[in-house]
Design a protein around this motif. Structure first.
Motif, PDB file in Angstrom:
ATOM      1  N   LEU A 245       0.831  -1.212   0.000  1.00  0.00           N
ATOM      2  CA  LEU A 245       0.000   0.000   0.000  1.00  0.00           C
ATOM      3  C   LEU A 245       0.863   1.259   0.000  1.00  0.00           C
ATOM      4  CD1 LEU A 245      -3.104   1.064   1.116  1.00  0.00           C
ATOM      5  CD2 LEU A 245      -1.626   1.563   3.022  1.00  0.00           C
ATOM      6  N   ARG A 246       1.828   1.291   0.879  1.00  0.00           N
ATOM      7  CA  ARG A 246       2.701   2.477   0.993  1.00  0.00           C
ATOM      8  C   ARG A 246       3.491   2.692  -0.290  1.00  0.00           C
ATOM      9  NH1 ARG A 246       2.673   6.946   2.766  1.00  0.00           N
ATOM     10  NH2 ARG A 246       4.855   7.342   3.282  1.00  0.00           N
ATOM     11  N   ALA A 247       4.033   1.600  -0.824  1.00  0.00           N
ATOM     12  CA  ALA A 247       4.860   1.721  -2.032  1.00  0.00           C
ATOM     13  C   ALA A 247       4.025   2.275  -3.186  1.00  0.00           C
ATOM     14  CB  ALA A 247       5.443   0.357  -2.399  1.00  0.00           C
ATOM     15  N   LEU A 248       2.829   1.754  -3.351  1.00  0.00           N
ATOM     16  CA  LEU A 248       1.998   2.185  -4.483  1.00  0.00           C
ATOM     17  C   LEU A 248       1.520   3.616  -4.279  1.00  0.00           C
ATOM     18  CD1 LEU A 248       0.034  -1.160  -4.890  1.00  0.00           C
ATOM     19  CD2 LEU A 248       1.789  -0.278  -6.434  1.00  0.00           C
ATOM     20  N   GLN A 249       1.211   3.942  -3.045  1.00  0.00           N
ATOM     21  CA  GLN A 249       0.734   5.294  -2.749  1.00  0.00           C
ATOM     22  C   GLN A 249       1.839   6.315  -3.031  1.00  0.00           C
ATOM     23  OE1 GLN A 249      -0.684   5.657   1.269  1.00  0.00           O
ATOM     24  NE2 GLN A 249      -0.835   7.875   1.060  1.00  0.00           N
ATOM     25  N   LYS A 250       3.064   5.975  -2.623  1.00  0.00           N
ATOM     26  CA  LYS A 250       4.171   6.918  -2.847  1.00  0.00           C
ATOM     27  C   LYS A 250       4.455   7.084  -4.338  1.00  0.00           C
ATOM     28  CE  LYS A 250       7.197   5.325   0.240  1.00  0.00           C
ATOM     29  NZ  LYS A 250       8.396   5.236   1.061  1.00  0.00           N
ATOM     30  N   GLU A 251       4.308   5.995  -5.063  1.00  0.00           N
ATOM     31  CA  GLU A 251       4.567   6.074  -6.508  1.00  0.00           C
ATOM     32  C   GLU A 251       3.528   6.887  -7.256  1.00  0.00           C
ATOM     33  OE1 GLU A 251       7.219   2.170  -7.384  1.00  0.00           O
ATOM     34  OE2 GLU A 251       5.135   2.194  -8.012  1.00  0.00           O
ATOM     35  N   ALA A 253       2.515   9.751  -6.299  1.00  0.00           N
ATOM     36  CA  ALA A 253       2.738  11.177  -6.013  1.00  0.00           C
ATOM     37  C   ALA A 253       2.917  11.980  -7.295  1.00  0.00           C
ATOM     38  CB  ALA A 253       3.968  11.326  -5.124  1.00  0.00           C
ATOM     39  N   GLY A 254       2.202  13.082  -7.379  1.00  0.00           N
ATOM     40  CA  GLY A 254       2.306  13.951  -8.549  1.00  0.00           C
ATOM     41  C   GLY A 254       1.336  13.570  -9.649  1.00  0.00           C
ATOM     42  N   ALA A 255       0.977  12.298  -9.709  1.00  0.00           N
ATOM     43  CA  ALA A 255       0.089  11.829 -10.778  1.00  0.00           C
ATOM     44  C   ALA A 255      -1.333  11.589 -10.277  1.00  0.00           C
ATOM     45  CB  ALA A 255       0.635  10.534 -11.390  1.00  0.00           C
ATOM     46  N   ALA A 256      -1.471  11.111  -9.057  1.00  0.00           N
ATOM     47  CA  ALA A 256      -2.803  10.777  -8.541  1.00  0.00           C
ATOM     48  C   ALA A 256      -2.811  10.889  -7.027  1.00  0.00           C
ATOM     49  CB  ALA A 256      -3.187   9.361  -8.968  1.00  0.00           C
ATOM     50  N   ARG A 257      -3.996  11.181  -6.496  1.00  0.00           N
ATOM     51  CA  ARG A 257      -4.134  11.326  -5.034  1.00  0.00           C
ATOM     52  C   ARG A 257      -5.186  10.361  -4.526  1.00  0.00           C
ATOM     53  NH1 ARG A 257      -3.971  17.746  -5.150  1.00  0.00           N
ATOM     54  NH2 ARG A 257      -6.109  17.453  -5.827  1.00  0.00           N
ATOM     55  N   VAL A 258      -4.961   9.867  -3.308  1.00  0.00           N
ATOM     56  CA  VAL A 258      -5.929   8.918  -2.738  1.00  0.00           C
ATOM     57  C   VAL A 258      -7.264   9.626  -2.547  1.00  0.00           C
ATOM     58  CG1 VAL A 258      -6.510   7.480  -0.749  1.00  0.00           C
ATOM     59  CG2 VAL A 258      -4.161   7.553  -1.576  1.00  0.00           C
ATOM     60  N   ARG A 259      -8.315   9.009  -3.057  1.00  0.00           N
ATOM     61  CA  ARG A 259      -9.681   9.536  -2.880  1.00  0.00           C
ATOM     62  C   ARG A 259     -10.317   8.900  -1.650  1.00  0.00           C
ATOM     63  NH1 ARG A 259     -13.959  11.571  -6.070  1.00  0.00           N
ATOM     64  NH2 ARG A 259     -15.967  10.622  -5.650  1.00  0.00           N
ATOM     65  N   TRP A 260     -10.156   7.589  -1.539  1.00  0.00           N
ATOM     66  CA  TRP A 260     -10.616   6.889  -0.348  1.00  0.00           C
ATOM     67  C   TRP A 260      -9.814   5.606  -0.150  1.00  0.00           C
ATOM     68  CZ3 TRP A 260     -12.195   2.092  -1.785  1.00  0.00           C
ATOM     69  CH2 TRP A 260     -12.874   1.905  -2.997  1.00  0.00           C
ATOM     70  N   GLN A 261      -9.822   5.154   1.073  1.00  0.00           N
ATOM     71  CA  GLN A 261      -9.155   3.890   1.398  1.00  0.00           C
ATOM     72  C   GLN A 261     -10.028   3.098   2.355  1.00  0.00           C
ATOM     73  OE1 GLN A 261      -5.154   4.177   3.081  1.00  0.00           O
ATOM     74  NE2 GLN A 261      -5.411   2.170   4.040  1.00  0.00           N
ATOM     75  N   MET A 262     -10.120   1.811   2.142  1.00  0.00           N
ATOM     76  CA  MET A 262     -10.847   0.923   3.055  1.00  0.00           C
ATOM     77  C   MET A 262      -9.958  -0.275   3.360  1.00  0.00           C
ATOM     78  SD  MET A 262     -14.572   1.075   1.235  1.00  0.00           S
ATOM     79  CE  MET A 262     -15.235   2.681   0.754  1.00  0.00           C
ATOM     80  N   ASN A 263     -10.036  -0.726   4.587  1.00  0.00           N
ATOM     81  CA  ASN A 263      -9.186  -1.828   5.024  1.00  0.00           C
ATOM     82  C   ASN A 263     -10.055  -2.988   5.489  1.00  0.00           C
ATOM     83  OD1 ASN A 263      -6.984   0.020   4.746  1.00  0.00           O
ATOM     84  ND2 ASN A 263      -7.555   0.857   6.751  1.00  0.00           N
ATOM     85  N   GLY A 264      -9.696  -4.180   5.087  1.00  0.00           N
ATOM     86  CA  GLY A 264     -10.536  -5.321   5.443  1.00  0.00           C
ATOM     87  C   GLY A 264      -9.727  -6.540   5.825  1.00  0.00           C
ATOM     88  N   PHE A 265     -10.442  -7.557   6.218  1.00  0.00           N
ATOM     89  CA  PHE A 265      -9.784  -8.781   6.686  1.00  0.00           C
ATOM     90  C   PHE A 265     -10.683  -9.983   6.452  1.00  0.00           C
ATOM     91  CE2 PHE A 265     -12.164  -6.812  10.108  1.00  0.00           C
ATOM     92  CZ  PHE A 265     -12.883  -7.858  10.664  1.00  0.00           C
ATOM     93  N   ASN A 266     -10.058 -11.124   6.459  1.00  0.00           N
ATOM     94  CA  ASN A 266     -10.758 -12.402   6.457  1.00  0.00           C
ATOM     95  C   ASN A 266     -10.085 -13.298   7.481  1.00  0.00           C
ATOM     96  OD1 ASN A 266     -12.857 -12.360   4.367  1.00  0.00           O
ATOM     97  ND2 ASN A 266     -11.156 -11.899   2.974  1.00  0.00           N
ATOM     98  N   ARG A 267     -10.641 -14.448   7.650  1.00  0.00           N
ATOM     99  CA  ARG A 267     -10.049 -15.388   8.606  1.00  0.00           C
ATOM    100  C   ARG A 267      -8.608 -15.718   8.211  1.00  0.00           C
ATOM    101  NH1 ARG A 267     -13.862 -19.751  10.160  1.00  0.00           N
ATOM    102  NH2 ARG A 267     -13.739 -18.930  12.260  1.00  0.00           N
TER     103      ARG A 267
END
Ligand SMILES: C=CC1=C(C)c2cc3[nH]c(cc4nc(cc5[nH]c(cc1n2)c(C)c5CCC(=O)O)C(CCC(=O)O)=C4C)c(C)c3C=C
Ligand SMILES: [Fe+2]
Length: 472
Positions: A245-251, A253-267
């Motif tokens: 997540l961090r790597a993609l978000q940093k990459e 930069a300058g081109a796109a900004r996070v609009r929303w983020q959701m975090n989930g899980f499974n067993r």
């Protein structure tokens, strides 16, 4: 070699096949495997130690064994070979003595290929941790910047999914996933309706991306809905997922900004003594009647055909994403029997109320001693069946979410419902319309956010996701 325990059953996943086969053959390079929509599976464990701390990914993952059957998105592999293993030494808390050099768990070595006919994260078994992110292109960014971003993202996704560091030119890896193997990491990219106007590609926008109709259960937050670009990240390890997540978000930069983020899980894999379909936060076994890759109409239901339109979506799929809040305080007021009649299946084992086991086909016409239908007319599992919806079907591959307590003191928890289909008008839309008209479950749900994304087919080696759209 340690026997690999069976996996949890995931979306589109039948069972793990454990006949290891050597895949070190250079004639089968990663990314060229086109294995058809077979069950992609992996297990919570793997057949041998993964790369140890500091082991270069190239060395640690150069010798691999195929642990699962070939999947539509590529192969699920488990690393076997050199390295000291991770988490070695004394087993903490498990009660088992940890022999020096023996991994406590080997799920870290499970790996899915990034390159292939379809993108990963569709037929891949459901992972324990997930992040969903939507991005909007930055002001001034257009087609050229989007193409460069997708190229960067695809390269990074391929590296991370292979267990390699994210280091990019001039960048430094954060070390968050250091010591861990790929842990079944998948990264999936999609395009939202708004992307096409932003990039001057309106003529390439698929009709299938037309906005979803409104539904009576909708309480949609626009700020957490839709977006130009969509990224789905899944992994069996939380740190591996965050690292991606961090790597993609940093990459971005300058081109796109996070609009929303959701975090989930499974067993977590290995939590149950035998492979089981997962449960959701209402306690139901959820995923039983998903289309199976072994079924002959699976590919037709889930993927855009090779000769489908638009051509750049061949091998792709459409993802409907809904943040569905569960009104758990109300739900938990119901008795066990009432809860079962809402779904039409037993809570204990997921079997239909008409009898049998989890995988028994429900007998919809069967009545009890009181003459009442055993599977009520408004039961969710009755209403959603393809044979009650003109054949409409979808592959459900959700994550649960829990974001704390809301202002009313109620749990902000539910399902990040993600379903995959070749055409939303023959998948999600007719079924949700039907649910709107009288589903017993609906009064315990609130749809709070929505997205519809075109997810192109997988990238060939040396190419990036969406290249045909952006350079075609
Ligand atoms: C519009 C599509 C669907 C939404 C939205 C949805 C929400 C939702 N479902 C559950 C729990 C269960 N769903 C089950 C089956 C099932 N659900 C859908 C579609 C939607 N569900 C389909 C197509 C099916 C399968 C129908 C069939 O082919 O038989 C089940 C039963 C077990 C199973 O088959 O998975 C449960 C349980 C929740 C909790 C929920 C929203 C939060
Ligand atoms: Fe459902």
């Amino acid at each position: 070699m340690a026997q690999k325990p069976p996996t949890e059953r995931g979306a589109g996943d039948a069972a793990v096949q454990k006949g290891p086969r050597d895949r070190s053959d250079p004639g089968h390079p990663a990314g060229t495997a086109d294995t058809g929509p077979g069950a992609a599976d992996s297990g919570p464990g793997a057949a041998g130690p993964g790369p140890g701390p500091g082991t270069s990914a190239a060395a640690g993952f150069s010798r691999r064994r195929l642990l699962g059957t070939a999947g539509a998105t590529g192969l699920v592999l488990g690393a076997a070979g050199a390295g000291t293993g991770y988490a070695v030494g004394e087993a903490g808390g498990s009660g088992e003595p940890g022999a020096e050099g023996r991994p406590l768990s080997t799920l870290g070595t499970d790996m899915v290929m990034f390159h292939g006919k379809h993108q990963p994260g569709i037929t891949t078994p459901m992972q324990a941790h997930g992040h969903l992110l939507a991005f909007d292109l930055a002001p001034g960014a257009g087609r050229k910047e989007a193409a460069a971003l997708l190229r960067r993202w695809s390269g990074t996704a391929a590296r991370l999914m292979a267990g390699e560091p994210a280091a990019t030119a001039g960048g430094r890896d954060t070390d968050v996933a250091r010591d861990a193997g790929p842990s079944l990491l998948t990264v999936t990219f999609g395009f939202g309706h708004s992307f096409f106007a932003r990039t001057g590609l309106e003529r390439s926008r698929p009709d299938a991306l037309d906005p979803l109709p409104g539904f009576s259960a909708d309480r949609l937050d626009k700020g957490r809905s839709n977006g130009d670009l969509w990224v789905q990240i899944g992994a069996q390890d939380a740190l591996v997922a965050f690292h991606a997540l961090r790597a993609l978000q940093k990459e971005a930069a300058g081109a796109a900004r996070v609009r929303w983020q959701m975090n989930g899980f499974n067993r977590s894999p290995g939590a149950t003594a035998r492979p089981m379909t997962t449960r959701n936060l209402m306690g139901q076994i959820d995923g039983t009647n998903n289309p199976k890759p072994s079924e002959k109409d699976f590919a037709r239901r889930v993927f855009v055909p090779e000769d489908g339109a638009p051509a750049w979506m061949a091998g792709g799929s459409y993802a409907v994403v809904r943040r569905i809040r569960m009104l758990l305080d109300d739900w938990e007021q119901l008795s066990g029997g009432e809860q079962e009649r809402v779904i039409g299946r037993r809570k204990s084992d997921g079997a239909p109320l008409s009898g049998g086991t989890e995988t028994t086909d429900p007998r919809l016409e069967k009545t009890g001693p009181d003459g009442e239908l055993l599977v009520p007319l408004d039961a969710h599992a009755r209403i959603t069946r393809p044979d009650q919806n003109g054949g409409a079907a979808m592959l459900r591959r959700p994550f649960s979410f829990h974001d704390g307590i809301d202002a009313d003191g109620e749990p902000d928890a539910g399902l990040l419902f993600i379903c995959w289909q070749a055409d939303p008008l023959r998948g999600f839309v007719p079924v949700q319309r039907k649910l709107d008209r009288g589903d017993a479950l609906s009064k315990f749900l609130r749809h709070e956010a929505s997205g519809l994304f075109a997810v192109p087919g997988g990238a060939a080696k040396g190419e990036y996701v969406g290249q045909q759209l952006l350079e075609g």
